[in-house]
Design a protein around this motif. Structure first.
Motif, PDB file in Angstrom:
ATOM      1  N   GLU A   1       2.407  23.693 -37.524  1.00 28.72           N
ATOM      2  CA  GLU A   1       3.838  23.604 -37.850  1.00 28.72           C
ATOM      3  C   GLU A   1       4.368  22.199 -37.592  1.00 28.72           C
ATOM      4  O   GLU A   1       5.143  21.652 -38.379  1.00 28.72           O
TER       5      GLU A   1
ATOM      6  N   LEU B   1       6.092  19.434 -49.449  1.00 28.86           N
ATOM      7  CA  LEU B   1       6.759  19.858 -48.216  1.00 28.86           C
ATOM      8  C   LEU B   1       8.080  19.109 -48.014  1.00 28.86           C
ATOM      9  O   LEU B   1       8.863  19.472 -47.149  1.00 28.86           O
TER      10      LEU B   1
ATOM     11  N   PRO C   1      11.709  17.927 -48.943  1.00 29.19           N
ATOM     12  CA  PRO C   1      12.868  18.195 -49.795  1.00 29.19           C
ATOM     13  C   PRO C   1      13.371  16.936 -50.510  1.00 29.19           C
ATOM     14  O   PRO C   1      13.816  17.010 -51.661  1.00 29.19           O
TER      15      PRO C   1
ATOM     16  N   GLU D   1       9.319  22.582 -56.478  1.00 31.89           N
ATOM     17  CA  GLU D   1       9.733  23.444 -55.376  1.00 31.89           C
ATOM     18  C   GLU D   1       9.269  22.849 -54.058  1.00 31.89           C
ATOM     19  O   GLU D   1       8.230  22.180 -54.003  1.00 31.89           O
ATOM     20  N   VAL D   2      10.062  23.106 -53.013  1.00 29.18           N
ATOM     21  CA  VAL D   2       9.603  22.798 -51.662  1.00 29.18           C
ATOM     22  C   VAL D   2       8.753  23.988 -51.249  1.00 29.18           C
ATOM     23  O   VAL D   2       9.241  25.112 -51.182  1.00 29.18           O
ATOM     24  N   ALA D   3       7.475  23.750 -51.044  1.00 26.39           N
ATOM     25  CA  ALA D   3       6.581  24.865 -50.716  1.00 26.39           C
ATOM     26  C   ALA D   3       5.343  24.323 -50.029  1.00 26.39           C
ATOM     27  O   ALA D   3       5.072  23.120 -50.052  1.00 26.39           O
ATOM     28  N   ASP D   4       4.591  25.223 -49.461  1.00 22.22           N
ATOM     29  CA  ASP D   4       3.419  24.896 -48.656  1.00 22.22           C
ATOM     30  C   ASP D   4       2.163  25.157 -49.480  1.00 22.22           C
ATOM     31  O   ASP D   4       1.967  26.268 -49.985  1.00 22.22           O
TER      32      ASP D   4
ATOM     33  N   ASN E   1       0.297  28.167 -48.634  1.00 20.57           N
ATOM     34  CA  ASN E   1       0.919  29.466 -48.958  1.00 20.57           C
ATOM     35  C   ASN E   1       1.724  29.276 -50.223  1.00 20.57           C
ATOM     36  O   ASN E   1       2.956  29.232 -50.197  1.00 20.57           O
ATOM     37  N   GLN E   2       1.045  29.140 -51.339  1.00 22.27           N
ATOM     38  CA  GLN E   2       1.740  28.803 -52.573  1.00 22.27           C
ATOM     39  C   GLN E   2       2.561  30.004 -53.063  1.00 22.27           C
ATOM     40  O   GLN E   2       2.063  31.130 -53.099  1.00 22.27           O
ATOM     41  N   PRO E   3       3.803  29.759 -53.480  1.00 23.60           N
ATOM     42  CA  PRO E   3       4.683  30.862 -53.856  1.00 23.60           C
ATOM     43  C   PRO E   3       4.470  31.347 -55.286  1.00 23.60           C
ATOM     44  O   PRO E   3       5.435  31.595 -56.016  1.00 23.60           O
ATOM     45  N   PHE E   4       3.223  31.465 -55.685  1.00 22.49           N
ATOM     46  CA  PHE E   4       2.907  31.876 -57.047  1.00 22.49           C
ATOM     47  C   PHE E   4       1.979  33.079 -57.013  1.00 22.49           C
ATOM     48  O   PHE E   4       1.167  33.228 -56.109  1.00 22.49           O
TER      49      PHE E   4
ATOM     50  N   LYS F   1      -8.367  27.443 -46.236  1.00 21.93           N
ATOM     51  CA  LYS F   1      -7.167  28.099 -46.752  1.00 21.93           C
ATOM     52  C   LYS F   1      -6.623  27.340 -47.960  1.00 21.93           C
ATOM     53  O   LYS F   1      -6.207  27.935 -48.958  1.00 21.93           O
TER      54      LYS F   1
ATOM     55  N   MET G   1       7.947  32.546 -62.347  1.00 19.42           N
ATOM     56  CA  MET G   1       6.612  32.320 -61.793  1.00 19.42           C
ATOM     57  C   MET G   1       6.589  32.291 -60.267  1.00 19.42           C
ATOM     58  O   MET G   1       5.543  32.106 -59.659  1.00 19.42           O
TER      59      MET G   1
ATOM     60  N   SER H   1       6.917  33.912 -56.502  1.00 21.11           N
ATOM     61  CA  SER H   1       6.888  35.194 -55.800  1.00 21.11           C
ATOM     62  C   SER H   1       6.875  34.974 -54.301  1.00 21.11           C
ATOM     63  O   SER H   1       6.533  33.901 -53.816  1.00 21.11           O
TER      64      SER H   1
ATOM     65  N   ASN I   1       5.496  35.058 -50.787  1.00 24.80           N
ATOM     66  CA  ASN I   1       4.123  35.017 -50.295  1.00 24.80           C
ATOM     67  C   ASN I   1       4.042  35.264 -48.792  1.00 24.80           C
ATOM     68  O   ASN I   1       3.118  34.835 -48.126  1.00 24.80           O
TER      69      ASN I   1
ATOM     70  N   VAL J   1      16.574  23.054 -56.391  1.00 26.07           N
ATOM     71  CA  VAL J   1      15.201  23.091 -55.870  1.00 26.07           C
ATOM     72  C   VAL J   1      15.039  24.256 -54.897  1.00 26.07           C
ATOM     73  O   VAL J   1      15.700  24.298 -53.867  1.00 26.07           O
ATOM     74  N   PRO J   2      14.173  25.207 -55.224  1.00 30.76           N
ATOM     75  CA  PRO J   2      13.927  26.315 -54.293  1.00 30.76           C
ATOM     76  C   PRO J   2      13.100  25.838 -53.103  1.00 30.76           C
ATOM     77  O   PRO J   2      12.184  25.025 -53.270  1.00 30.76           O
TER      78      PRO J   2
ATOM     79  N   MET K   1      10.568  27.323 -50.612  1.00 32.01           N
ATOM     80  CA  MET K   1       9.755  28.514 -50.406  1.00 32.01           C
ATOM     81  C   MET K   1       8.898  28.420 -49.147  1.00 32.01           C
ATOM     82  O   MET K   1       7.932  29.165 -48.984  1.00 32.01           O
ATOM     83  N   LEU K   2       9.244  27.485 -48.261  1.00 37.90           N
ATOM     84  CA  LEU K   2       8.452  27.337 -47.032  1.00 37.90           C
ATOM     85  C   LEU K   2       8.611  28.562 -46.152  1.00 37.90           C
ATOM     86  O   LEU K   2       9.713  29.069 -45.974  1.00 37.90           O
TER      87      LEU K   2
END
Lengths: 309, 122
Positions: free
Chosen positions: A22, A118, A120, A142-145, A148-151, A173, B8, B10, B12, B112-113, B115-116
């Motif tokens: 983290e 990661l 913003p 998108e802001v995402a990891d 842990n992809q949000p797809f 992972k 697209m 979801s 997670n 911008v979403p 999703m973290l």
């Protein structure tokens, strides 16, 4: 050995590791929130190495062309089809920075690309840049990891990771997620910094090598490094096909000296002073990257594969 | 965030089996004009989750999209234009995406979403 194993994600991660992960993610986000602007100002929207002919002399203006060439060479290496029927129709840019690759790939294939980061600040900047280029309807961010992809599963025909893998704390992972979101028949392209492959008698790098990498890790918010062989083994374990790997270190050799030179210009120095400590620390560690390459410790690697149909 | 993107995404979160589609809570919708591309739209109909698009577009304030879509409707310019508008021209600038299983909220800021996941969700 335990540290390398944990970095590959081959064992259950304990609470301390989870907390460190983290912290790392926050550090990465903050580093890029702080540094993206200055990079973009001097180098533009591609936050990756250029691909150069060995022993060529290059001027600063050639670097952008080299960065574009890096993308093209990677696509070629992975044999991504250009035929209108077979070319990728949906693309994910994992660790998208400010969207340089996303824009390029969306334009090249005339299709949708989504990028995750990661940071913003980067996501917002990526969005603005895409809009300015009239690509707002083709690229999204998108802001995402990446871990842990949000797809949902099997979403993308091309899974692209250009110099983001080195930030991923659990390589297994990371690779698993790349494979998960890849559609049947999709190509996965990983271009990343690795350490040299270990010989069969070695369990780990030697202490001096680890010391050098630790300093680099600290400044760039990198977790423990792995080797190109490690990536190949992970891809094999997931039954991915057509696995190819190469060492492109000789093709990126002019890059770090050029970045250092750009940092030492008047604009570079003043921008660094204004940007913040994280960015300055990153800049100060650049000679160590050169040292690592020179010693054959650091490798610029490409690893590609195809998900079975 | 366009609804093409929403289609697209979801949830997670660890243990979630039913993370799609994310429910939308609107704070600010912006309509942006996008070039109409019938070929692209014809390709997309088979690829997207149409029901999720209909629901999402209604929440975003656009109720013109028919409940169901048949491939034959792609011959209709009227349908294509509605499909285009819903999929490409409605942007959620500010709002929230909600996991349908856990109710966990993912913010959307400046389109911008985010999703973290939190530490306990992975």
């Amino acid at each position: 050995m335990a540290v390398r194993q944990a970095s590959l994600g081959g064992v259950d991660v304990d609470l301390e590791t989870k907390t460190n992960v983290e912290k790392l993610k926050r550090g990465i986000a903050e580093f890029y929130d702080e540094s993206s602007g200055i990079w973009e100002d001097i180098w533009g929207d591609h936050m990756h190495h250029g691909f150069y002919d060995p022993n060529s002399t290059i001027s600063l203006s050639d670097h952008r062309a080299a960065q574009v060439r890096m993308i093209e060479e990677a696509l070629k290496f992975a044999s991504v089809p250009e035929d209108p029927m077979k070319k990728p129709k949906s693309i994910v840019d994992v660790g998208c920075g400010i969207g340089g690759s996303s824009q390029y790939l969306a334009r090249k294939y005339g299709t949708e690309c989504t990028g995750i980061t990661l940071s913003p600040v980067q996501a917002e900047r990526a969005r603005a840049l895409a809009a300015a280029q009239g690509l707002e309807n083709k690229v999204s961010f998108e802001v995402a990891d990446a871990l842990n992809q949000p797809f949902p599963d099997g979403k993308f025909d091309l899974v692209w990771s250009m110099e983001s893998g080195e930030h991923m704390p659990e390589k297994a992972k990371f690779v698993n997620e790349l494979a998960r979101v890849a559609a049947p028949g999709a190509r996965i392209i990983i271009v990343t910094w690795c350490h040299r492959n270990l010989s069969s008698s070695e369990q780990s790098l030697n202490p001096d090598e680890n010391k050098l990498l630790d300093k680099i890790c600290d400044a760039y918010y990198l977790p423990t490094w792995c080797s190109t062989d490690d990536y190949v083994k992970l891809l094999q374990s997931l039954s991915l096909q057509d696995i190819k790997a190469a060492d492109w270190s000789e093709y990126v050799a002019p890059f770090w000296p050029a970045v250092i030179r750009s940092a030492l210009t008047w604009k570079g120095i003043t921008s660094l002073i204004l940007s913040g400590w994280k960015t300055i620390k990153g800049a100060m560690v650049m000679p160590l990257m050169m040292k690592g390459y020179k010693k054959g410790l650091i490798k610029f690697a490409i690893i590609t594969c195809r998900k079975p149909e | 965030m366009r609804l093409l993107t929403h289609n697209m995404l979801s949830s997670n979160i660890k243990g979630v089996t039913n993370g799609f589609p994310l429910r939308i809570e609107v704070e600010k919708v912006v309509e942006k004009s996008v070039d109409f591309n019938p070929d692209f739209l014809k390709n997309m109909l088979a690829k997207i989750e149409y029901k999720a698009l209909v629901e999402a577009s209604r929440i975003m304030g656009y109720a013109e999209l028919p409940d169901h879509a048949e491939p034959s409707m792609l011959e209709s310019d009227d349908f294509l234009r509605k499909f285009h508008h819903a999929l490409m021209e409605l942007h959620l600038e500010e709002g929230t995406l909600v996991c349908p299983q856990t109710g966990r909220k993912f913010p959307v800021n400046k389109g911008v979403p985010n999703m973290l996941l939190h530490e306990d969700e992975v």
